[in-house]
Design an enzyme around this catalytic site. Structure first.
Site, PDB file in Angstrom:
ATOM      1  N   TYR A 145       0.856  -1.190   0.000  1.00  0.00           N
ATOM      2  CA  TYR A 145       0.000   0.000   0.000  1.00  0.00           C
ATOM      3  C   TYR A 145       0.887   1.234   0.000  1.00  0.00           C
ATOM      4  O   TYR A 145       1.872   1.299   0.732  1.00  0.00           O
ATOM      5  CB  TYR A 145      -0.889   0.005   1.253  1.00  0.00           C
ATOM      6  CG  TYR A 145      -1.759   1.241   1.390  1.00  0.00           C
ATOM      7  CD1 TYR A 145      -2.827   1.467   0.519  1.00  0.00           C
ATOM      8  CD2 TYR A 145      -1.519   2.182   2.392  1.00  0.00           C
ATOM      9  CE1 TYR A 145      -3.625   2.595   0.650  1.00  0.00           C
ATOM     10  CE2 TYR A 145      -2.319   3.315   2.532  1.00  0.00           C
ATOM     11  CZ  TYR A 145      -3.369   3.515   1.649  1.00  0.00           C
ATOM     12  OH  TYR A 145      -4.156   4.635   1.783  1.00  0.00           O
ATOM     13  N   ASP A 239       9.246   2.755   0.106  1.00  0.00           N
ATOM     14  CA  ASP A 239       8.191   3.452   0.838  1.00  0.00           C
ATOM     15  C   ASP A 239       8.309   3.016   2.302  1.00  0.00           C
ATOM     16  O   ASP A 239       7.847   1.945   2.681  1.00  0.00           O
ATOM     17  CB  ASP A 239       6.820   3.110   0.246  1.00  0.00           C
ATOM     18  CG  ASP A 239       5.697   3.832   0.978  1.00  0.00           C
ATOM     19  OD1 ASP A 239       5.976   4.502   1.999  1.00  0.00           O
ATOM     20  OD2 ASP A 239       4.543   3.721   0.535  1.00  0.00           O
ATOM     21  N   LYS A 267       3.975   8.839   9.060  1.00  0.00           N
ATOM     22  CA  LYS A 267       3.693   8.266  10.387  1.00  0.00           C
ATOM     23  C   LYS A 267       4.667   8.754  11.476  1.00  0.00           C
ATOM     24  O   LYS A 267       4.553   9.890  11.913  1.00  0.00           O
ATOM     25  CB  LYS A 267       3.603   6.743  10.276  1.00  0.00           C
ATOM     26  CG  LYS A 267       2.491   6.362   9.267  1.00  0.00           C
ATOM     27  CD  LYS A 267       1.973   4.972   9.319  1.00  0.00           C
ATOM     28  CE  LYS A 267       0.706   4.843   8.483  1.00  0.00           C
ATOM     29  NZ  LYS A 267       0.828   4.238   7.176  1.00  0.00           N
TER      30      LYS A 267
HETATM   31  C1  LIG Z   1       0.223   4.774   5.808  1.00  0.00           C
HETATM   32  C2  LIG Z   1       0.988   4.533   4.556  1.00  0.00           C
HETATM   33  C3  LIG Z   1       0.928   5.399   3.458  1.00  0.00           C
HETATM   34  C4  LIG Z   1      -0.034   6.556   3.401  1.00  0.00           C
HETATM   35  O1  LIG Z   1       0.233   7.525   4.352  1.00  0.00           O
HETATM   36  P1  LIG Z   1      -0.942   8.565   4.740  1.00  0.00           P
HETATM   37  O2  LIG Z   1      -0.275   9.477   5.715  1.00  0.00           O
HETATM   38  O3  LIG Z   1      -2.056   7.755   5.293  1.00  0.00           O
HETATM   39  O4  LIG Z   1      -1.322   9.254   3.476  1.00  0.00           O
HETATM   40  C5  LIG Z   1       1.765   5.162   2.389  1.00  0.00           C
HETATM   41  N1  LIG Z   1       2.617   4.117   2.384  1.00  0.00           N
HETATM   42  C6  LIG Z   1       2.706   3.263   3.417  1.00  0.00           C
HETATM   43  C7  LIG Z   1       3.685   2.159   3.367  1.00  0.00           C
HETATM   44  C8  LIG Z   1       1.880   3.435   4.520  1.00  0.00           C
HETATM   45  O5  LIG Z   1       1.940   2.547   5.527  1.00  0.00           O
END
Ligand SMILES: *Cc1c(COP(=O)(O)O)cnc(C)c1O
Length: 427
Positions: A145, A239, A267
């Protein structure tokens, strides 16, 4: 008013004013036989709902709160920042200090740019990869994701290797065509993409995939991605929105010693405030505006209040002992949950394994001795039904997990041994 119906009443009301009653879909408890709790406050490892019920919180805002709720040091720094003002749209020192601190402690990045969410970070990283390489296509893995970026809301198509279609309405077919989808751990599929397409700008991966349960990859697979991107003049994007500052201070890139070209953070980097970031070597970063031709901007980016939360959080966790202790506590928590799940397997309808990695854990309906899954094809088909049964039971006991069977649990500094004792007592 009947005391026990407050959460339900607020949820009914919320549904009138916002779609599904929530501002992010996973909060809606969809598929569960209970409705969302309205959280009134959080302290340490605990949250309290509007009915006054206290829960041990293993969601921790889906990861950002690695120190738990209201860490006193972070709160103090935020109050100091707040007393000066909270947004200028101008240069200020908190964003300088956070950038400097991160670059000084993560050797493989020279520069960082702050944005307001993980999604924004990914959106910019993809644009940057395309801008640098002057190529268009991005390889994405099934089961990773990357936020709600148009070109990442894509699933495998039925045609050739890598072909894809949108997994959401509102995404143009042209956009979907620029994303190639392959399975995690599948080297051949990645090789096939590079032999069939010559305009691949980059590969994006969660180096520790943690948004479809935990699908830990072999380090050798990450190394393979590093080599094949280099060979094909494409960029590798890690990511690290979940794994950054969680798997180690230097994230998975530091832990595995596989260095990507671009990293995205989110995060933890904002300590619970809305912050995301893109980081890389200077040669890549200086393709961003105002130096380079890849445009990116943000009215509230580098907001001083959020920067102070991020900076004070990172200063506390930048310590290898911190990570070791967090991992040990996570294993204790995973063991306690696994024991309870298996003692109750008849009621729940399945045996359970609780996989853990660093300070993340994930209950999966498998026998404890079965192999950890690496791809979404290896996941059991029926996750929701047994999840609903044990989730509802745990909620009653005052144990709050992320409300979806594909979400992992998050452990924080505030989950002390005393809290683990409390967990064992509640189970
Ligand atoms: C949470 C998450 C996102 C998205 O971040 P948001 O602050 O919710 O837009 C993207 N990539 C990864 C791996 C994530 O865990």
């Amino acid at each position: 008013m009947i005391f026990s119906s407050k959460n339900k009443k607020y949820f009914q009301n919320a549904k009138r004013f916002t779609p599904g009653g929530v501002h992010s879909p996973v909060r809606s408890f969809k598929g569960l036989s209970t409705t969302p709790k309205f959280i009134k406050k959080g302290k340490g490892a605990y949250i309290f709902d509007e009915e006054g019920k206290k829960y041990i919180d293993f969601c921790q805002s889906f990861g950002p709160l690695i120190l738990g709720h209201q860490n006193p040091k972070v709160k103090k720094e935020m109050k100091k920042a707040l007393s000066r003002g909270w947004s200028y749209g101008a240069c200020e020192r908190y964003s300088l200090e956070l950038a400097e601190y991160i670059v000084q402690h993560i050797p493989f990045i020279d520069q960082i740019r702050f944005v307001n969410s993980g999604t924004e970070a990914v959106m910019t990283a993809l644009r940057l990869a395309r801008g640098v390489t002057r190529k268009n296509k991005i390889i994405k893995f099934n089961g990773c994701y990357h936020g709600h970026v148009d070109s990442m809301l894509i699933k495998a198509g039925s045609g050739l290797a890598g072909t894809a279609e949108a997994s959401s309405l509102g995404i143009t077919p042209n956009c979907a065509q620029d994303t190639l989808i392959v399975d995690l751990a599948d080297r051949e599929a990645v090789e096939r993409c590079f032999s069939e397409y010559d305009d691949i700008a980059g590969i994006i991966i969660e180096p520790l995939p943690a948004n479809n349960g935990l699908l830990s990859q072999d380090v050798n697979f990450l190394k393979f991605l590093r080599e094949i991107t280099k060979k094909n003049k494409a960029l590798l994007i890690f990511d690290e929105v979940i794994s950054g500052f969680r798997c180690s201070f230097q994230g998975m890139a530091g832990k595995t010693k596989v260095t990507p070209d671009i990293l995205t953070y989110g995060k933890i980097i904002g300590g619970g405030m809305p912050v995301g970031a893109i980081a890389a070597k200077k040669e890549i970063m200086e393709n961003l505006a105002p130096v380079g031709g890849v445009y990116q901007a943000g009215t509230l980016s580098g907001n001083p209040l959020a920067m102070s939360a991020g900076l004070s959080t990172l200063k506390i966790i930048n310590d290898s002992k911190f990570y070791l202790q967090l991992e040990q506590k996570t294993q204790m928590i995973a063991n306690a949950l696994e024991k309870w799940l298996n003692e109750n397997h008849e009621k729940i309808g399945s045996e359970y394994k609780v996989i853990s990695s660093d300070s993340l854990f994930w209950p999966i309906p498998l026998k404890p001795e079965e192999r950890n899954p690496q791809t979404i094809d290896e996941l059991p088909k029926e996750l929701m039904k047994p999840f609903d049964i044990f989730y509802t039971a745990l909620l009653k006991k005052g144990i709050y997990l992320s409300p979806n069977p594909y979400e992992v649990g998050f452990v924080s500094l505030a989950h002390t041994e005393k809290v683990i004792k409390d967990l064992e007592k509640r189970l």
